[in-house]
Write an enzyme that holds these catalytic residues in place. Sequence first.
Site, mmCIF file in Angstrom:
data_model
loop_
_atom_site.group_PDB
_atom_site.id
_atom_site.type_symbol
_atom_site.label_atom_id
_atom_site.label_comp_id
_atom_site.label_asym_id
_atom_site.label_seq_id
_atom_site.Cartn_x
_atom_site.Cartn_y
_atom_site.Cartn_z
ATOM 1 N N GLU A 89 17.497 -5.895 -23.447
ATOM 2 C CA GLU A 89 17.975 -4.272 -23.357
ATOM 3 C C GLU A 89 17.645 -3.721 -22.117
ATOM 4 O OE1 GLU A 89 16.854 -3.083 -27.264
ATOM 5 O OE2 GLU A 89 16.297 -1.206 -26.212
ATOM 6 N N CYS A 335 12.038 0.894 -27.223
ATOM 7 C CA CYS A 335 11.703 -0.816 -27.154
ATOM 8 C C CYS A 335 11.989 -2.059 -28.528
ATOM 9 C CB CYS A 335 9.760 -0.855 -27.058
ATOM 10 S SG CYS A 335 9.477 -1.955 -26.344
HETATM 11 N N1 SAH Z 1 4.606 -5.136 -23.972
HETATM 12 C C1 SAH Z 1 3.746 -4.229 -23.780
HETATM 13 C C2 SAH Z 1 5.190 -3.477 -23.224
HETATM 14 C C3 SAH Z 1 6.807 -3.138 -24.186
HETATM 15 S S1 SAH Z 1 5.869 -2.204 -24.521
HETATM 16 C C4 SAH Z 1 3.136 -2.988 -23.687
HETATM 17 O O1 SAH Z 1 2.147 -3.276 -24.881
HETATM 18 O O2 SAH Z 1 2.327 -2.131 -23.399
HETATM 19 C C5 SAH Z 1 5.986 0.197 -23.464
HETATM 20 C C6 SAH Z 1 5.339 0.341 -25.145
HETATM 21 O O3 SAH Z 1 5.688 0.978 -25.784
HETATM 22 C C7 SAH Z 1 3.977 0.189 -25.158
HETATM 23 O O4 SAH Z 1 2.866 1.272 -25.018
HETATM 24 C C8 SAH Z 1 4.118 0.089 -26.464
HETATM 25 O O5 SAH Z 1 3.488 0.169 -27.563
HETATM 26 C C9 SAH Z 1 5.349 1.581 -26.842
HETATM 27 N N2 SAH Z 1 6.161 1.617 -27.867
HETATM 28 C C10 SAH Z 1 6.956 1.042 -28.776
HETATM 29 N N3 SAH Z 1 7.087 1.134 -29.679
HETATM 30 C C11 SAH Z 1 6.780 1.868 -29.912
HETATM 31 C C12 SAH Z 1 7.529 2.700 -30.766
HETATM 32 N N4 SAH Z 1 8.538 2.728 -31.671
HETATM 33 N N5 SAH Z 1 7.184 4.665 -30.654
HETATM 34 C C13 SAH Z 1 6.810 4.520 -29.624
HETATM 35 N N6 SAH Z 1 5.368 3.992 -28.788
HETATM 36 C C14 SAH Z 1 6.286 2.664 -28.614
#
Ligand code: SAH
Length: 347
Positions: A89, A335
């Site tokens: 996505e 995400c």
């Molecule tokens: N793997 C990488 C990039 C992908 S996630 C990382 O960990 O940075 C992108 C951002 O969204 C990251 O900061 C992650 O921690 C955050 N994220 C993922 N799921 C989330 C959610 N349900 N609510 C808020 N932030 C989230």
Amino acid sequence: MKKILQDLSFAGLENLMEQWGEKKFRAKQIYSGLMRGKKISQIPALSSELKGRLLELYEDEPVKIISTLRSSDGTEKYLFGLSDGNIIEGVLMKYKYGNTQCVSTQVGCRMGCKFCASTLGGLVRNLSSGEILSQVLTVNALHGGNEKDRAVTNIVLMGSGEPLDNYEEVLSFLKNITASGGINVSARNISLSTCGLVPKIYSLADEGLPVNLTISLHQVTDEGRARTMPVAKKYKIAEILKACSYYFQKTGRRYIFEYSLIAEENCDKEHAEALIKLLKGKPCHVNLIRLNEVEERELKTVTEKQAYSFLESLTKGGLSATLRRQIGVDVGGACGQLRAGYLKKGN
Ligand code: SAH
């Protein structure tokens, strides 16, 4: 699965044409077509013979939009189909200064963060550099952009996957997307987000590609962090901060911390104080975001009031910080949530 032509740099395409005994300018025609988001079969000026030869070996359209959700605030969320049937996505967010596209780097993820939907089914596979690039080329073309006049101006590697867990392909993607003859997005307009794979942060710092480095911090102690992020058992916050300093030293780029606010986890007064102590005086910025609740997970988000009060504590304490506006909420999903929902419906 056929190969992916968008994996090749311009020099790579020139080599291919030379090997095939084609004129050198064919590489330019193909490259220009691909950078405009065209399928191989749609590239003008190529003989049907050359197209046929390419299509025997290479995917015509490695990344296909299979559905688009449009939010009332203009945000668009896409489900992309890959040639092996996998689904990823992406999001396009519209701002005054331009359009930011969020791209995926892996199908699924193996980092196991407890708040994240991308990791629910583990890692399926890495994306190739061309599959990452094609997400941008496709969306740029959808919005009428080409390689000179781009519709996608900024890119964040914040879709599903851990970019530094797919280092080589992500690096090729960064080289190809910033290449001057191509779609040529400036490294300054690209942000790479990582949960903190320390050795790879050092490697990236040494590549001479000054993209913005974003760290998913989400907690102020290693023990607290390990509760929601398994990677914290391997790399300590102190080691991450050291790697960030090195990154700053090498690139001159201020680094960013993502901090998702989770109720009863990470946003009390004491967390704010600890965060200030940890980061004060460092060339960094803190991006707060209210947790997007994931159905399969227990973690809860905070109220807007709590979020603003946490923000105020940080800024009063001398940190540069902002609360990220939640966008596209009416079309759902942070995400990995879109893909998870799609797969759950039995697709
Ligand atoms: N793997 C990488 C990039 C992908 S996630 C990382 O960990 O940075 C992108 C951002 O969204 C990251 O900061 C992650 O921690 C955050 N994220 C993922 N799921 C989330 C959610 N349900 N609510 C808020 N932030 C989230």
